[in-house]
Write a protein that holds these residues in place. Structure first.
Motif, short mmCIF file in Angstrom:
data_model
loop_
_atom_site.label_atom_id
_atom_site.label_comp_id
_atom_site.label_asym_id
_atom_site.label_seq_id
_atom_site.Cartn_x
_atom_site.Cartn_y
_atom_site.Cartn_z
N VAL A 167 0.86 -1.18 0.00
CA VAL A 167 0.00 0.00 0.00
C VAL A 167 0.90 1.23 0.00
CG1 VAL A 167 -1.82 1.23 1.22
CG2 VAL A 167 -1.78 -1.27 1.23
N GLN A 168 0.83 2.02 -1.05
CA GLN A 168 1.67 3.20 -1.20
C GLN A 168 0.96 4.42 -0.62
OE1 GLN A 168 4.70 3.07 -2.23
NE2 GLN A 168 4.81 1.07 -3.23
N SER A 169 1.76 5.32 -0.08
CA SER A 169 1.22 6.58 0.41
C SER A 169 0.90 7.50 -0.76
CB SER A 169 2.21 7.24 1.36
OG SER A 169 3.41 7.56 0.68
N PHE A 170 0.19 8.58 -0.45
CA PHE A 170 -0.16 9.53 -1.51
C PHE A 170 1.08 10.19 -2.09
CE2 PHE A 170 -1.29 13.84 -2.90
CZ PHE A 170 -2.25 13.54 -3.86
N ALA A 171 2.06 10.50 -1.24
CA ALA A 171 3.30 11.12 -1.73
C ALA A 171 4.06 10.16 -2.64
CB ALA A 171 4.17 11.54 -0.55
N ALA A 172 4.09 8.86 -2.28
CA ALA A 172 4.78 7.89 -3.14
C ALA A 172 4.07 7.73 -4.48
CB ALA A 172 4.87 6.54 -2.42
N LYS A 173 2.74 7.71 -4.46
CA LYS A 173 2.00 7.62 -5.72
C LYS A 173 2.26 8.83 -6.60
CE LYS A 173 -1.75 4.89 -3.66
NZ LYS A 173 -3.19 4.89 -3.31
N ARG A 174 2.28 10.01 -5.98
CA ARG A 174 2.55 11.21 -6.76
C ARG A 174 3.95 11.19 -7.35
NH1 ARG A 174 1.69 16.62 -3.52
NH2 ARG A 174 3.39 15.66 -2.33
N GLU A 175 4.93 10.66 -6.61
CA GLU A 175 6.29 10.57 -7.12
C GLU A 175 6.38 9.58 -8.27
OE1 GLU A 175 10.28 11.41 -7.52
OE2 GLU A 175 8.71 12.46 -6.38
N ILE A 176 5.64 8.47 -8.18
CA ILE A 176 5.63 7.49 -9.27
C ILE A 176 5.03 8.10 -10.54
CG2 ILE A 176 4.60 5.31 -10.02
CD1 ILE A 176 4.82 4.35 -7.12
N ILE A 177 3.95 8.85 -10.38
CA ILE A 177 3.32 9.49 -11.54
C ILE A 177 4.25 10.54 -12.14
CG2 ILE A 177 1.39 10.93 -12.27
CD1 ILE A 177 -0.30 9.54 -10.15
#
Length: 354
Positions: free
Chosen positions: A196-206
């Motif tokens: 489960v990724q955090s919102f900051a990690a998801k934003r960095e992936i995008i």
């Protein structure tokens, strides 16, 4: 939850301190509903079976058993908290859910909570037995945590078993005087799969994906020395020195076949590709790949083996008109014959050192 009995009204009487279920029979056939609160208070789980093999004579009101059909397996295991590990494994087996040999009760329960009954699951009935003493003071606390998947639970149990074996091995070695007993190793934390990724990690992936897939990042360029295509970010502009340009000479080429797309005299006769040059009429930067730049930027510049000056310059644009027309009219076999003879010369010079 529905019960497969031919009764429409249920009430409970007391008889010598024991609780028994009394059913008022009527002429109507059908199923009735029993709340989970009543089931938790009055009954204990007995076994799970296929509907087609139920003995109707042992069912309520003729017998002590109450046969129920829940809306889903998840609802049943969440609302009835008195299942043992053996009960959960029996339910999992009849539903085709594979459980690890040493899973704990909560892990078996999570596996059934994640199970979704499909057409492959048989018609199952759950049989409960009436209690001698009801659970009056029991307070039901529902499961609100998110069920973990079977893969994470199995990894956790395997890690726990390995840790237990290591502790036993250390203890055995300590008894034999082979090694001291160290502090017990903690079982490794097994992250859920998928993590489960955090919102900051998801934003960095995008953001990283946007950078990698941007048009600027996908641009390509040509190395002026070896004419190979690379990503633009892998090419470096190099100011050519006289030693570099002299290294890229090939005196075996006839003068009439040498390139005329740039001023070859100002480039000291170097055989280059005009698409990788910043200036054609005067000395300018040359775009080079990493391999060519390493060979030419050394204290003693040496010609890269992939350089077109190493007998890999075709000079198609400089060919006479009759030769161009002959190649255009040549058959496939004639072109293969020319390429075969050319490959022999290229291989000879490619393997030559110096």
């Amino acid at each position: 939850m529905s019960c497969n009995t031919q009764a429409t009204q249920v009430h409970v009487d007391e008889d010598s301190g024991a609780r028994r279920l009394v059913v008022n029979s009527r002429d109507l056939d059908g199923a009735r509903d029993v709340s989970y609160e009543f089931l938790r208070r009055e009954y204990s789980f007995d076994h799970v079976t296929v509907t087609d093999v139920i003995n109707r004579l042992s069912e309520n009101p003729l017998g002590p058993y109450l046969t129920c059909v829940p809306s889903s397996v998840r609802e049943l295991v969440e609302q009835f908290p008195f299942f043992s590990v053996a009960h959960l494994r029996a339910i999992a087996q009849i539903h085709g859910v594979s459980l690890h040999g040493r899973l704990q009760r909560g892990m078996c329960k999570d596996a059934l909570r994640l199970h979704d009954c499909e057409g492959s699951c048989p018609s199952v009935s759950y049989v409960f037995h009436v209690l001698k003493r009801p659970r009056h003071n029991y307070i039901f606390v529902p499961d609100l945590h998110r069920p973990s998947n079977s893969y994470s639970n199995e990894c956790y149990m395997k890690a726990k078993e390995n840790t237990k074996k290591q502790r036993q091995r250390r203890a055995a070695n300590a008894l034999e005087g082979l090694a001291p007993v160290g502090p017990p190793a903690e079982p490794p934390l097994v992250s859920p799969f998928p993590p489960v990724q955090s919102f900051a990690a998801k934003r960095e992936i995008i953001r990283e994906w946007q950078v990698e897939m941007s048009p600027d990042h996908l641009q390509e360029g040509v190395c002026a020395v070896c004419v190979q295509i690379f990503a633009a970010e892998l090419l470096v502009d190099v100011v050519p020195s006289k030693e570099m340009l002299l290294t890229l000479n090939n005196n075996w080429l006839p003068a009439e076949t040498r390139p005329r797309t740039y001023d070859i005299a100002k480039y000291e006769g170097a055989i280059l590709c005009c698409h990788g040059m910043s200036c054609l009429g005067n000395i300018g930067d040359l775009r080079m790949c990493l391999c060519c730049r390493r060979s030419l930027s050394s204290p003693k510049p040496r010609q890269p083996k992939d350089a077109i000056a190493n007998f890999q310059y075709y000079g198609v644009s400089e060919l006479p008109v009759d030769v161009k027309s002959a190649l255009a009219c040549a058959s496939q076999f004639e072109l293969q014959l020319i390429a075969l003879a050319r490959a022999t010369v290229i291989t000879h010079h490619y393997q030559t050192k110096g």
